[in-house]
Design an enzyme around this catalytic site. Sequence first.
Site, short mmCIF file in Angstrom:
data_model
loop_
_atom_site.label_atom_id
_atom_site.label_comp_id
_atom_site.label_asym_id
_atom_site.label_seq_id
_atom_site.Cartn_x
_atom_site.Cartn_y
_atom_site.Cartn_z
N TYR A 1 0.85 -1.20 0.00
CA TYR A 1 0.00 0.00 0.00
C TYR A 1 0.88 1.24 0.00
O TYR A 1 1.86 1.31 0.75
CB TYR A 1 -0.89 0.01 1.25
CG TYR A 1 -1.75 1.25 1.35
CD1 TYR A 1 -3.05 1.25 0.86
CD2 TYR A 1 -1.24 2.43 1.90
CE1 TYR A 1 -3.83 2.39 0.91
CE2 TYR A 1 -2.02 3.58 1.97
CZ TYR A 1 -3.31 3.55 1.47
OH TYR A 1 -4.08 4.69 1.52
N GLU B 1 -3.68 7.45 -4.24
CA GLU B 1 -3.60 6.19 -3.49
C GLU B 1 -3.32 5.02 -4.43
O GLU B 1 -4.07 4.81 -5.38
CB GLU B 1 -4.91 5.95 -2.74
CG GLU B 1 -4.87 4.70 -1.88
CD GLU B 1 -6.20 4.44 -1.17
OE1 GLU B 1 -7.22 4.27 -1.87
OE2 GLU B 1 -6.22 4.44 0.07
#
Length: 401
Positions: A123, A211
Amino acid sequence: MNIHEHQAKAVLKEFGVAVPRGFPAYSPQEAKKAAETLAKEAGSKVFVVKSQIHAGGRGKGRFEGLGPDAKGGVRVVKTPDDVKSNADEMLGRVLVTIQTGPAGKQVNRLYIEEGADIAKELYLSLLVDRVSSKVSVVASTEGGMSIEDVAHDTPEKIHSFTIDPATGVWPTHARALAQALNLKGDLAKQGAKLLSQLYAAFTAKDMDMLEINPLIVTGDDKLLVLDAKCSFDSNALFRHPDMVELRDVTEEDEKEIEASKYDLSYIALDGEIGCMVNGAGLAMATLDIIKLYGSEPANFLDVGGGATTEKVTAAFKIITSDPKVKGILVNIFGGIMKCDIIAQGVIVAVKEVGLKVPLVVRLEGTNVELGKKILNESGLNVIAADDLADAAAKIVKAVKG
Ligand code: ADP
Ligand code: MG
Protein backbone atom coordinates in the site's frame (compact mmCIF):
# COMPACT_ATOMS: atom_id res chain seq x y z
CA MET A 1 -12.38 16.42 -8.39
CA ASN A 2 -11.92 12.69 -8.80
CA ILE A 3 -10.99 10.76 -11.93
CA HIS A 4 -11.23 7.12 -12.94
CA GLU A 5 -8.53 4.53 -12.33
CA HIS A 6 -7.63 4.23 -16.02
CA GLN A 7 -7.25 8.01 -16.29
CA ALA A 8 -5.11 8.16 -13.16
CA LYS A 9 -2.87 5.44 -14.58
CA ALA A 10 -2.51 7.37 -17.84
CA VAL A 11 -1.49 10.47 -15.89
CA LEU A 12 1.06 8.50 -13.86
CA LYS A 13 2.45 6.90 -17.02
CA GLU A 14 3.31 10.38 -18.31
CA PHE A 15 5.59 10.67 -15.30
CA GLY A 16 7.32 7.38 -16.09
CA VAL A 17 5.42 5.20 -13.60
CA ALA A 18 5.14 1.52 -14.55
CA VAL A 19 1.49 0.47 -14.99
CA PRO A 20 -0.03 -2.56 -16.74
CA ARG A 21 -1.24 -2.13 -20.32
CA GLY A 22 -4.95 -1.62 -20.73
CA PHE A 23 -7.80 0.03 -22.59
CA PRO A 24 -11.06 1.59 -21.40
CA ALA A 25 -14.23 0.00 -22.84
CA TYR A 26 -17.82 1.17 -22.96
CA SER A 27 -19.42 -1.89 -24.54
CA PRO A 28 -18.90 -5.69 -24.42
CA GLN A 29 -17.64 -5.60 -28.03
CA GLU A 30 -15.09 -2.94 -27.18
CA ALA A 31 -14.04 -4.95 -24.13
CA LYS A 32 -13.44 -8.06 -26.22
CA LYS A 33 -11.49 -6.08 -28.80
CA ALA A 34 -9.33 -4.59 -26.04
CA ALA A 35 -8.51 -8.09 -24.77
CA GLU A 36 -7.67 -9.29 -28.29
CA THR A 37 -5.33 -6.35 -28.74
CA LEU A 38 -3.64 -7.11 -25.42
CA ALA A 39 -3.25 -10.75 -26.46
CA LYS A 40 -1.80 -9.84 -29.82
CA GLU A 41 0.48 -6.97 -28.81
CA ALA A 42 1.55 -8.02 -25.35
CA GLY A 43 0.96 -11.76 -25.46
CA SER A 44 -1.46 -11.47 -22.51
CA LYS A 45 -3.06 -14.72 -21.40
CA VAL A 46 -4.88 -13.32 -18.38
CA PHE A 47 -7.19 -10.31 -18.54
CA VAL A 48 -8.73 -8.21 -15.81
CA VAL A 49 -12.13 -6.60 -16.30
CA LYS A 50 -12.29 -3.61 -13.96
CA SER A 51 -15.39 -1.53 -13.20
CA GLN A 52 -14.62 2.17 -13.48
CA ILE A 53 -16.50 4.09 -10.80
CA HIS A 54 -15.31 6.87 -8.52
CA ALA A 55 -15.12 4.59 -5.50
CA GLY A 56 -12.79 1.95 -4.14
CA GLY A 57 -13.58 -1.48 -2.76
CA ARG A 58 -14.66 -2.66 -6.23
CA GLY A 59 -12.99 -6.05 -5.95
CA LYS A 60 -15.05 -6.95 -2.89
CA GLY A 61 -18.11 -5.09 -4.20
CA ARG A 62 -21.41 -6.74 -5.14
CA PHE A 63 -23.54 -6.10 -8.19
CA GLU A 64 -27.22 -5.44 -7.64
CA GLY A 65 -29.40 -8.09 -9.21
CA LEU A 66 -26.68 -10.76 -9.19
CA GLY A 67 -26.61 -13.34 -6.43
CA PRO A 68 -24.16 -13.22 -3.52
CA ASP A 69 -22.00 -15.82 -5.27
CA ALA A 70 -21.50 -13.67 -8.37
CA LYS A 71 -18.05 -12.19 -8.91
CA GLY A 72 -17.31 -8.61 -7.79
CA GLY A 73 -16.38 -5.46 -9.67
CA VAL A 74 -12.85 -6.59 -10.61
CA ARG A 75 -12.71 -9.91 -12.46
CA VAL A 76 -9.75 -11.94 -13.62
CA VAL A 77 -10.55 -14.02 -16.73
CA LYS A 78 -8.71 -16.12 -19.30
CA THR A 79 -10.07 -15.38 -22.79
CA PRO A 80 -11.36 -12.39 -24.81
CA ASP A 81 -14.75 -14.15 -24.97
CA ASP A 82 -14.85 -14.33 -21.17
CA VAL A 83 -13.96 -10.65 -21.09
CA LYS A 84 -16.95 -10.01 -23.32
CA SER A 85 -19.46 -12.04 -21.30
CA ASN A 86 -18.29 -10.50 -18.02
CA ALA A 87 -18.40 -7.02 -19.53
CA ASP A 88 -21.93 -7.74 -20.67
CA GLU A 89 -22.92 -8.68 -17.12
CA MET A 90 -21.17 -5.68 -15.50
CA LEU A 91 -21.97 -2.74 -17.77
CA GLY A 92 -25.09 -0.81 -16.83
CA ARG A 93 -25.33 -2.63 -13.51
CA VAL A 94 -25.14 -0.98 -10.08
CA LEU A 95 -22.06 -1.90 -8.04
CA VAL A 96 -22.25 -1.54 -4.27
CA THR A 97 -18.95 -1.26 -2.37
CA ILE A 98 -18.02 -0.11 1.12
CA GLN A 99 -17.15 3.25 -0.39
CA THR A 100 -20.28 3.82 -2.51
CA GLY A 101 -22.78 3.53 0.31
CA PRO A 102 -25.86 1.29 -0.03
CA ALA A 103 -27.12 3.11 -3.15
CA GLY A 104 -24.08 1.96 -5.13
CA LYS A 105 -22.89 3.36 -8.44
CA GLN A 106 -23.80 2.36 -11.95
CA VAL A 107 -20.89 0.98 -13.98
CA ASN A 108 -20.80 2.81 -17.31
CA ARG A 109 -17.27 2.00 -18.33
CA LEU A 110 -14.72 -0.74 -17.82
CA TYR A 111 -10.97 -0.93 -17.94
CA ILE A 112 -9.57 -4.01 -19.63
CA GLU A 113 -6.11 -4.64 -18.32
CA GLU A 114 -3.43 -7.29 -18.70
CA GLY A 115 -3.30 -9.64 -15.74
CA ALA A 116 -0.28 -9.17 -13.49
CA ASP A 117 1.72 -11.85 -11.72
CA ILE A 118 1.32 -10.77 -8.09
CA ALA A 119 3.98 -11.89 -5.57
CA LYS A 120 3.09 -9.30 -2.92
CA GLU A 121 0.54 -6.52 -2.51
CA LEU A 122 1.71 -3.28 -0.87
CA TYR A 123 0.00 0.00 0.00
CA LEU A 124 1.29 3.47 -0.86
CA SER A 125 -0.45 6.84 -0.83
CA LEU A 126 0.40 10.52 -0.94
CA LEU A 127 -1.85 13.19 0.49
CA VAL A 128 -1.79 16.81 1.50
CA ASP A 129 -1.26 17.01 5.23
CA ARG A 130 -2.90 20.26 6.25
CA VAL A 131 -1.51 20.16 9.77
CA SER A 132 2.16 20.11 8.76
CA SER A 133 1.60 21.81 5.37
CA LYS A 134 3.57 18.98 3.79
CA VAL A 135 2.93 15.98 1.58
CA SER A 136 2.28 12.97 3.70
CA VAL A 137 3.36 9.53 2.47
CA VAL A 138 1.54 6.53 3.92
CA ALA A 139 2.94 3.06 3.28
CA SER A 140 2.27 -0.47 4.40
CA THR A 141 3.41 -3.97 3.52
CA GLU A 142 -0.20 -5.09 4.04
CA GLY A 143 -1.70 -3.73 0.82
CA GLY A 144 -4.68 -5.09 -1.07
CA MET A 145 -8.36 -5.29 -0.49
CA SER A 146 -8.32 -5.32 3.32
CA ILE A 147 -6.34 -2.16 4.03
CA GLU A 148 -9.28 -0.74 6.05
CA ASP A 149 -9.07 -3.76 8.39
CA VAL A 150 -5.29 -3.35 8.70
CA ALA A 151 -5.74 0.32 9.64
CA HIS A 152 -8.32 -0.67 12.23
CA ASP A 153 -6.84 -3.86 13.70
CA THR A 154 -3.07 -3.39 13.32
CA PRO A 155 -2.39 0.34 12.85
CA GLU A 156 1.29 -0.25 13.71
CA LYS A 157 1.67 -1.86 10.28
CA ILE A 158 0.92 1.46 8.61
CA HIS A 159 3.87 3.84 8.39
CA SER A 160 3.97 7.47 7.40
CA PHE A 161 6.43 10.28 6.86
CA THR A 162 6.20 13.72 5.30
CA ILE A 163 7.95 15.41 2.37
CA ASP A 164 8.50 19.15 2.61
CA PRO A 165 7.39 20.79 -0.65
CA ALA A 166 10.22 23.32 -0.22
CA THR A 167 12.84 20.59 -0.65
CA GLY A 168 11.04 17.75 -2.45
CA VAL A 169 12.06 14.10 -2.25
CA TRP A 170 15.37 13.37 -0.51
CA PRO A 171 17.30 10.09 -0.26
CA THR A 172 16.14 9.85 3.35
CA HIS A 173 12.53 9.63 2.13
CA ALA A 174 13.47 6.82 -0.22
CA ARG A 175 15.08 4.96 2.68
CA ALA A 176 12.01 5.53 4.84
CA LEU A 177 9.86 4.09 2.06
CA ALA A 178 12.09 1.05 1.56
CA GLN A 179 11.95 0.39 5.29
CA ALA A 180 8.18 0.85 5.50
CA LEU A 181 7.58 -1.48 2.54
CA ASN A 182 10.43 -3.85 3.42
CA LEU A 183 12.04 -3.40 0.00
CA LYS A 184 15.62 -4.63 -0.40
CA GLY A 185 18.31 -4.28 -3.08
CA ASP A 186 16.99 -3.50 -6.52
CA LEU A 187 13.40 -3.28 -5.26
CA ALA A 188 14.47 -0.51 -2.87
CA LYS A 189 15.96 1.34 -5.85
CA GLN A 190 12.74 0.90 -7.80
CA GLY A 191 10.83 2.21 -4.77
CA ALA A 192 13.02 5.33 -4.65
CA LYS A 193 12.40 6.01 -8.33
CA LEU A 194 8.67 5.39 -7.97
CA LEU A 195 8.43 7.76 -5.00
CA SER A 196 10.08 10.54 -7.02
CA GLN A 197 7.77 9.91 -9.97
CA LEU A 198 4.62 9.84 -7.84
CA TYR A 199 5.68 12.96 -5.97
CA ALA A 200 6.37 14.74 -9.26
CA ALA A 201 2.93 13.81 -10.59
CA PHE A 202 1.27 14.74 -7.29
CA THR A 203 2.74 18.23 -7.13
CA ALA A 204 2.72 19.01 -10.88
CA LYS A 205 -0.98 18.21 -11.15
CA ASP A 206 -2.03 19.71 -7.79
CA MET A 207 -3.45 16.45 -6.50
CA ASP A 208 -4.71 16.28 -2.95
CA MET A 209 -4.76 12.50 -2.78
CA LEU A 210 -3.04 9.73 -4.72
CA GLU A 211 -3.60 6.19 -3.49
CA ILE A 212 -1.87 3.15 -4.95
CA ASN A 213 -3.48 0.05 -3.52
CA PRO A 214 -2.16 -2.36 -4.38
CA LEU A 215 1.32 -1.49 -5.44
CA ILE A 216 2.64 -4.93 -6.29
CA VAL A 217 5.91 -6.78 -6.41
CA THR A 218 5.67 -9.04 -9.47
CA GLY A 219 6.95 -12.59 -9.76
CA ASP A 220 10.07 -11.21 -11.47
CA ASP A 221 10.68 -8.60 -8.77
CA LYS A 222 9.32 -5.48 -10.40
CA LEU A 223 7.21 -2.81 -8.70
CA LEU A 224 3.97 -2.23 -10.57
CA VAL A 225 1.06 0.12 -9.88
CA LEU A 226 -2.05 -2.07 -10.03
CA ASP A 227 -4.67 0.36 -8.81
CA ALA A 228 -4.64 4.15 -8.70
CA LYS A 229 -7.10 6.51 -7.10
CA CYS A 230 -6.52 10.18 -7.47
CA SER A 231 -8.24 13.43 -6.62
CA PHE A 232 -7.32 16.99 -7.44
CA ASP A 233 -7.52 20.18 -5.42
CA SER A 234 -10.56 21.88 -6.99
CA ASN A 235 -9.14 25.30 -6.21
CA ALA A 236 -6.17 24.60 -8.49
CA LEU A 237 -8.13 23.14 -11.41
CA PHE A 238 -7.91 26.40 -13.34
CA ARG A 239 -4.24 25.58 -13.85
CA HIS A 240 -5.03 22.15 -15.32
CA PRO A 241 -7.49 22.30 -18.21
CA ASP A 242 -6.23 18.86 -19.34
CA MET A 243 -7.28 17.36 -16.00
CA VAL A 244 -10.66 19.15 -16.05
CA GLU A 245 -11.32 17.34 -19.33
CA LEU A 246 -11.13 14.05 -17.43
CA ARG A 247 -14.09 15.02 -15.25
CA ASP A 248 -16.95 12.51 -15.44
CA VAL A 249 -20.08 14.32 -14.28
CA THR A 250 -22.10 11.09 -14.30
CA GLU A 251 -20.09 10.17 -11.18
CA GLU A 252 -20.98 13.34 -9.31
CA ASP A 253 -24.01 14.41 -7.31
CA GLU A 254 -26.35 16.27 -9.70
CA LYS A 255 -27.12 18.86 -7.06
CA GLU A 256 -23.39 19.53 -6.57
CA ILE A 257 -22.92 19.97 -10.34
CA GLU A 258 -25.81 22.42 -10.49
CA ALA A 259 -24.40 24.31 -7.49
CA SER A 260 -20.97 24.58 -9.13
CA LYS A 261 -22.59 26.31 -12.13
CA TYR A 262 -23.70 29.11 -9.82
CA ASP A 263 -20.45 29.11 -7.88
CA LEU A 264 -22.21 27.98 -4.70
CA SER A 265 -20.32 25.94 -2.13
CA TYR A 266 -22.66 22.99 -1.78
CA ILE A 267 -22.02 19.55 -0.33
CA ALA A 268 -24.80 16.98 -0.22
CA LEU A 269 -25.19 15.27 3.19
CA ASP A 270 -27.46 12.49 4.43
CA GLY A 271 -29.85 14.27 6.80
CA GLU A 272 -33.32 15.81 6.49
CA ILE A 273 -32.91 19.55 7.05
CA GLY A 274 -31.89 21.61 4.04
CA CYS A 275 -29.74 24.62 4.92
CA MET A 276 -29.09 27.90 3.18
CA VAL A 277 -26.46 29.93 4.96
CA ASN A 278 -23.94 32.63 4.13
CA GLY A 279 -20.35 32.14 5.17
CA ALA A 280 -18.64 28.80 5.67
CA GLY A 281 -18.20 29.33 9.41
CA LEU A 282 -21.86 30.11 9.99
CA ALA A 283 -22.80 27.17 7.75
CA MET A 284 -20.68 24.81 9.86
CA ALA A 285 -22.19 26.22 13.05
CA THR A 286 -25.66 25.72 11.59
CA LEU A 287 -24.93 22.05 10.86
CA ASP A 288 -23.65 21.61 14.39
CA ILE A 289 -26.65 23.20 16.03
CA ILE A 290 -29.11 21.17 13.94
CA LYS A 291 -27.40 18.06 15.27
CA LEU A 292 -27.45 19.49 18.79
CA TYR A 293 -31.22 19.88 18.56
CA GLY A 294 -31.61 16.28 17.48
CA SER A 295 -31.76 16.24 13.70
CA GLU A 296 -29.34 15.92 10.76
CA PRO A 297 -28.49 18.41 7.99
CA ALA A 298 -29.23 17.43 4.37
CA ASN A 299 -26.49 19.63 3.00
CA PHE A 300 -23.82 22.20 3.57
CA LEU A 301 -24.53 25.32 1.53
CA ASP A 302 -22.67 28.59 1.62
CA VAL A 303 -24.26 31.11 -0.74
CA GLY A 304 -21.27 33.35 -0.28
CA GLY A 305 -20.90 37.05 0.36
CA GLY A 306 -22.16 38.84 -2.74
CA ALA A 307 -24.99 36.50 -3.72
CA THR A 308 -27.56 37.80 -6.20
CA THR A 309 -31.27 36.98 -6.23
CA GLU A 310 -30.54 34.59 -9.10
CA LYS A 311 -27.92 32.74 -7.07
CA VAL A 312 -30.17 32.51 -4.02
CA THR A 313 -33.00 31.22 -6.21
CA ALA A 314 -30.72 28.54 -7.67
CA ALA A 315 -29.59 27.56 -4.18
CA PHE A 316 -33.15 27.25 -2.93
CA LYS A 317 -34.12 25.13 -5.93
CA ILE A 318 -31.19 22.79 -5.34
CA ILE A 319 -32.26 22.32 -1.72
CA THR A 320 -35.92 21.66 -2.56
CA SER A 321 -35.00 19.20 -5.35
CA ASP A 322 -33.57 16.87 -2.72
CA PRO A 323 -36.28 14.34 -1.77
CA LYS A 324 -34.61 13.79 1.62
CA VAL A 325 -35.32 17.37 2.67
CA LYS A 326 -38.16 17.49 5.23
CA GLY A 327 -37.65 21.11 6.24
CA ILE A 328 -35.52 24.11 5.31
CA LEU A 329 -33.52 26.43 7.51
CA VAL A 330 -32.36 29.74 6.06
CA ASN A 331 -29.79 31.31 8.34
CA ILE A 332 -28.35 34.58 7.10
CA PHE A 333 -26.14 37.02 8.87
CA GLY A 334 -26.18 39.95 6.48
CA GLY A 335 -22.87 41.71 6.25
CA ILE A 336 -21.89 42.08 2.62
CA MET A 337 -24.90 39.87 1.89
CA LYS A 338 -28.13 41.80 2.25
CA CYS A 339 -31.14 40.27 3.98
CA ASP A 340 -33.62 41.68 1.43
CA ILE A 341 -31.79 39.91 -1.42
CA ILE A 342 -32.12 36.63 0.43
CA ALA A 343 -35.81 37.27 1.09
CA GLN A 344 -36.42 38.04 -2.57
CA GLY A 345 -34.50 34.97 -3.72
CA VAL A 346 -36.51 32.75 -1.41
CA ILE A 347 -39.79 34.16 -2.71
CA VAL A 348 -38.83 33.87 -6.38
CA ALA A 349 -37.71 30.28 -5.84
CA VAL A 350 -40.82 29.30 -3.88
CA LYS A 351 -43.03 30.78 -6.62
CA GLU A 352 -41.20 28.66 -9.19
CA VAL A 353 -40.86 25.38 -7.38
CA GLY A 354 -43.42 25.58 -4.59
CA LEU A 355 -42.84 24.92 -0.92
CA LYS A 356 -43.96 21.56 0.40
CA VAL A 357 -41.94 21.51 3.62
CA PRO A 358 -41.69 23.85 6.63
CA LEU A 359 -39.36 26.83 6.20
CA VAL A 360 -37.66 28.59 9.08
CA VAL A 361 -35.88 31.85 8.34
CA ARG A 362 -33.47 33.61 10.62
CA LEU A 363 -32.23 36.94 9.28
CA GLU A 364 -29.85 39.33 10.98
CA GLY A 365 -27.76 42.25 9.80
CA THR A 366 -27.85 44.55 6.78
CA ASN A 367 -31.40 45.39 5.61
CA VAL A 368 -32.90 42.92 8.09
CA GLU A 369 -36.12 44.91 8.57
CA LEU A 370 -36.66 45.13 4.83
CA GLY A 371 -35.97 41.41 4.46
CA LYS A 372 -38.46 40.52 7.19
CA LYS A 373 -41.06 42.84 5.66
CA ILE A 374 -40.67 41.23 2.25
CA LEU A 375 -41.17 37.77 3.76
CA ASN A 376 -44.12 38.85 5.95
CA GLU A 377 -45.92 40.41 3.01
CA SER A 378 -45.23 37.50 0.68
CA GLY A 379 -48.03 35.35 2.05
CA LEU A 380 -45.56 32.46 2.36
CA ASN A 381 -45.81 30.19 5.33
CA VAL A 382 -42.48 31.20 6.85
CA ILE A 383 -41.62 30.53 10.47
CA ALA A 384 -39.54 33.46 11.70
CA ALA A 385 -36.71 32.86 14.16
CA ASP A 386 -34.73 35.29 16.28
CA ASP A 387 -31.37 33.65 16.72
CA LEU A 388 -29.45 30.54 15.78
CA ALA A 389 -30.66 28.39 18.66
CA ASP A 390 -34.25 29.51 18.20
CA ALA A 391 -34.02 28.75 14.46
CA ALA A 392 -32.61 25.26 15.02
CA ALA A 393 -35.17 24.43 17.69
CA LYS A 394 -38.03 25.60 15.44
CA ILE A 395 -36.98 23.71 12.32
CA VAL A 396 -36.32 20.49 14.23
CA LYS A 397 -39.71 20.80 15.93
CA ALA A 398 -41.41 21.49 12.58
CA VAL A 399 -39.82 18.40 11.03
CA LYS A 400 -40.15 16.02 13.93
CA GLY A 401 -43.58 17.30 14.98
P1 ADP B 1 -10.44 -2.04 -5.64
O1 ADP B 1 -9.39 -1.42 -4.78
O2 ADP B 1 -11.49 -1.04 -6.03
O3 ADP B 1 -11.02 -3.27 -5.06
P2 ADP B 1 -8.26 -2.93 -7.37
O4 ADP B 1 -7.86 -2.33 -8.66
O5 ADP B 1 -7.37 -2.69 -6.22
O6 ADP B 1 -9.76 -2.47 -7.04
O7 ADP B 1 -8.45 -4.49 -7.62
C1 ADP B 1 -8.76 -5.38 -6.57
C2 ADP B 1 -7.80 -6.54 -6.58
O8 ADP B 1 -7.85 -7.18 -7.85
C3 ADP B 1 -6.35 -6.14 -6.38
O9 ADP B 1 -6.03 -6.07 -5.00
C4 ADP B 1 -5.62 -7.25 -7.09
O10 ADP B 1 -5.47 -8.36 -6.23
C5 ADP B 1 -6.57 -7.65 -8.21
N1 ADP B 1 -6.16 -6.99 -9.48
C6 ADP B 1 -6.45 -5.74 -9.89
N2 ADP B 1 -5.88 -5.48 -11.08
C7 ADP B 1 -5.21 -6.58 -11.45
C8 ADP B 1 -4.38 -6.94 -12.56
N3 ADP B 1 -4.16 -6.09 -13.57
N4 ADP B 1 -3.84 -8.19 -12.58
C9 ADP B 1 -4.05 -9.05 -11.57
N5 ADP B 1 -4.80 -8.79 -10.50
C10 ADP B 1 -5.38 -7.56 -10.42
MG1 MG C 1 -7.50 -1.07 -4.89
